[in-house]
Design a protein around this motif. Sequence first.
Motif: not given
Length: 330
Positions: A22-30
Amino acid sequence: MSTSTSVPLQSEIPPARAIILTRRLSDRVFRGVVTAGGFVSLIVLGLIALFLASRSIDIFKTFGFGFITEFKWDSGDPDNGIPPVLGIGAMLIGTIVTAVVGLVIALPVSVGMALFLEYYMPIRLKKSLTMVIDLMAAIPSVIFGLWGFFVLMPHAIYWAKLLHKYFGWIPFLDVQAPIFERSPFIAGLILSIMIIPIVTSISREVFSQVPLDRIQAAYALGATRWTMIKAVVLPFGSSGIAGGAMLGLGRAMGETVAVYLVLNLYFQPNFQVLFSAGGSVASMIVTKFGEAGQLELQGLMAAGLVLFIVTLIINFLSNIIVKRTSRTGN
């Protein structure tokens, strides 16, 4: 003789790293921010095209395709029965002529600078010079225009006279009269300086992707550095150079203020680049906008739409060429 091998203890073996699917939160935000920015740019581009089309549709209904091919711009006099005639054919030709002149001057300089930065420049100086070239793209066009008008034009007039003196037998270097001020040649010089950073950056990026094994193979066969560049680098980056040139051409065709300051507006097709006559669609819009009536304003919007479509097509094709070169190396 006996040999012994040391077997690592179980405690010395590092634990296996867990694979996170699963993608990290920072990756999803970016990813969300970048995607939203891309969609916003696309929406703004579409709104600009829609605005220009809505304001210029009456012009195309009235003049049809003649708006693009006509070499005359006259708002007419309805009170005396003189119909208006609006056409940007001469300005389109002038736009292409000045952009091509700028590209012809800028392309060899840009490719030479890219090769120098990538294969000749010492590493400790490469970053500084690259930064200076990239900063040139951030200089406002009005600065280039003022510098060209007050500094470059007196010297360019002398160069134009020399070109006419020794190469005047070439049709496009001939002149109708010995008037060399504010010519497409001078406008092309200004445009060449403005597009050099773009073409240089793209060419350098393509040259940096040349496979190292091909370079080493050329050196292993006894090739010199220049022979390696001719045999390996230039064939590999030829499509990328073409894409960068088209991107610079699109920038040159859309330039406004710099061309307006150093080029006379003349509503007749002029292929003599040294003669003081020409114009471009963008400079025509700037010149006519302040004094235009309702019909002329619609005509200027239609001219902007035509220029918008042409530059968009050129930039789209150049991006395709550069991306294809980056993926395949052909």
